[in-house]
Scaffold this active site. Structure first.
Site, PDB file in Angstrom:
ATOM      1  NE  ARG A  11      -4.225  -1.771   1.401  1.00 51.62           N
ATOM      2  CZ  ARG A  11      -5.072  -1.766   2.424  1.00 51.62           C
ATOM      3  NH1 ARG A  11      -5.059  -0.775   3.282  1.00 51.62           N
ATOM      4  NH2 ARG A  11      -5.937  -2.731   2.571  1.00 51.62           N
ATOM      5  CG  ASP A  16     -14.330   6.492   5.622  1.00 47.13           C
ATOM      6  OD1 ASP A  16     -14.983   5.431   5.647  1.00 47.13           O
ATOM      7  OD2 ASP A  16     -13.082   6.522   5.624  1.00 47.13           O
TER       8      ASP A  16
END
Ligand SMILES: C[S@@+](CC[C@H](N)C(=O)[O-])C[C@H]1O[C@@H](n2cnc3c(N)ncnc32)[C@H](O)[C@@H]1O
Length: 287
Positions: free
Chosen positions: A48, A150
Site C-alpha cells: 500500500r 469517513d
C-alpha cells in the site's frame, strides 16, 4: 545494508522496509486513526505504501517516514492514512439491517436523521438512502438526512461522485437500479450514477472517529457503524461507544458489523438482535 534490512527484503521486493520501519508505521497509524495493524499486515503495508515511496522517488521506507516526521502538517499524512485504510464495502451489505431500518422509521411524519460513521466509497450511505426513500416515500425521504463520514478523503471523493460499475448496481435488482440510478452512455457506458434525489439526501464529511471532538451534531435516529470497530482495540472501541451515547436519540438504534460484539465493552448499549443495539433503558425496537 543492516541485517534487519536484509531480512525485510527477503520476499524479493525492491524497496527497503525494516522491522523498525514497520513498527514505526504501526505506531503512526494507531496514533492517527486508532487502527491496529497486526504483524501479519507487513506485506499489505509494503504494497500500500510502496506507491507513495515510488511517487516521491524513494527506496527506503525509513526515508519516507523521516520526511513525514519532519512535516507534521504535510498533505502526505492524508495520503499515508488513506493508503492504510481498508475500504471494502458493498450495496446492501449485511442485508438484514435494512428491513430493520425500514421498520424503525415506518409511520414517521418527521424527517429522519441517520449517521453512517464509516461510509467508505458510498455504497452503505446510498443503501440507507434507498431504504429511507422506500420506507418514507420520496417527499419525507427528501427532507431526511444521512450524514456519511469517513477518515479516508479518497474514499469520500469517490462516494461524492456517486458513480459505480453498472454490473454492481444491477446486483441490487432491476427495479432499484432503474429507480435510483442513471445508466451511463457514450464514454460512461458500463457505469451508473446515483440520481440527484438520492444524492441530495446524503451529506459526506471527513471525520476521524479516533478524534476527541466530532465536527457533526446529533442526535440521530440511527447510527450505522459497521465493519470499522474491528480495526480498533478495546479502549478505542469503548471510548467511541461512550461518545455515541450523546449522538443517539433515546429510542435510537446503533447498527454494527457482523463480527463486532460490544456486550462486554459498553454498559451503555444493550444488544437487541443480530448486531443491533439500543441505549440501555430504551424500549425494544420494532421489526
Ligand atoms: C471496511 S470499511 C467498512 C465500510 C462500510 N461501513 C461497510 O460496512 O461496508 C472501513 C472504513 O472505515 C474507515 N476508517 C478507518 N479508520 C477510521 C477512523 N479512525 N475514523 C473514521 N473512519 C475510519 C476506513 O477508511 C474505511 O472506509
Amino acid at each position: 545494508m543492516t541485517a534487519e534490512a536484509t531480512s525485510s527484503t527477503a520476499f524479493g521486493r525492491d524497496l527497503i522496509l525494516t522491522d523498525a520501519d514497520f513498527r514505526r508505521i504501526c505506531q503512526l497509524i494507531y496514533d492517527r486513526a486508532g487502527i491496529v495493524l497486526a504483524d501479519n499486515k507487513r506485506e499489505m503495508v509494503y504494497s500500500r505504501l510502496a506507491k507513495r515511496l515510488r511517487l516521491h522517488g524513494m527506496s527506503h521506507f525509513g526515508e519516507y517516514l523521516d520526511r513525514l516526521a519532519r512535516q507534521p502538517g504535510a498533505r502526505e499524512w492524508e495520503a499515508f492514512t488513506n493508503a492504510l485504510t481498508t475500504n471494502l464495502t458493498a450495496f446492501f451489505r449485511e442485508a438484514h439491517h435494512f428491513p430493520l431500518l425500514a421498520a424503525h422509521v415506518a409511520g414517521r411524519r418527521e424527517p429522519v436523521r441517520v449517521w453512517c460513521a464509516a461510509a467508505s466509497t458510498g455504497e452503505e450511505p446510498y443503501s440507507i438512502a434507498m431504504t429511507l426513500s422506500e420506507a418514507l416515500g420520496p417527499q419525507l425521504a427528501s427532507q431526511s438526512r444521512i450524514v456519511a463520514t469517513d477518515i479516508d478523503s479518497d474514499a469520500l471523493g469517490k462516494a461524492r461522485t456517486g458513480v459505480y460499475p453498472l454490473k454492481q448496481v444491477l446486483e441490487m435488482g432491476e427495479e432499484r437500479a432503474r429507480q435510483f440510478f442513471l445508466r451511463g452512455s457514450g464514454e460512461r457506458i458500463g457505469l451508473a450514477r446515483v440520481r440527484q434525489e438520492l444524492m441530495s439526501m446524503v451529506e459526506f464529511r471527513q471525520l476521524n472517529l479516533h478524534d476527541a471532538q466530532w465536527p457533526i451534531s446529533g442526535p440521530f435516529d440511527v447510527i450505522f457503524c459497521r465493519n470499522i470497530m474491528i480495526y480498533f482495540d478495546k479502549p478505542s472501541q469503548a471510548k467511541i461507544l461512550k461518545h455515541f451515547v450523546s449522538y443517539l436519540k433515546p429510542d435510537g438504534l446503533l447498527i454494527t458489523g457482523h463480527s463486532e460484539n460490544f456486550t462486554y465493552i459498553s454498559d451503555d448499549f444493550v444488544l437487541r438482535g443480530q448486531t443491533v443495539y439500543t441505549l440501555r433503558g430504551a424500549a425494544q425496537p420494532k421489526g
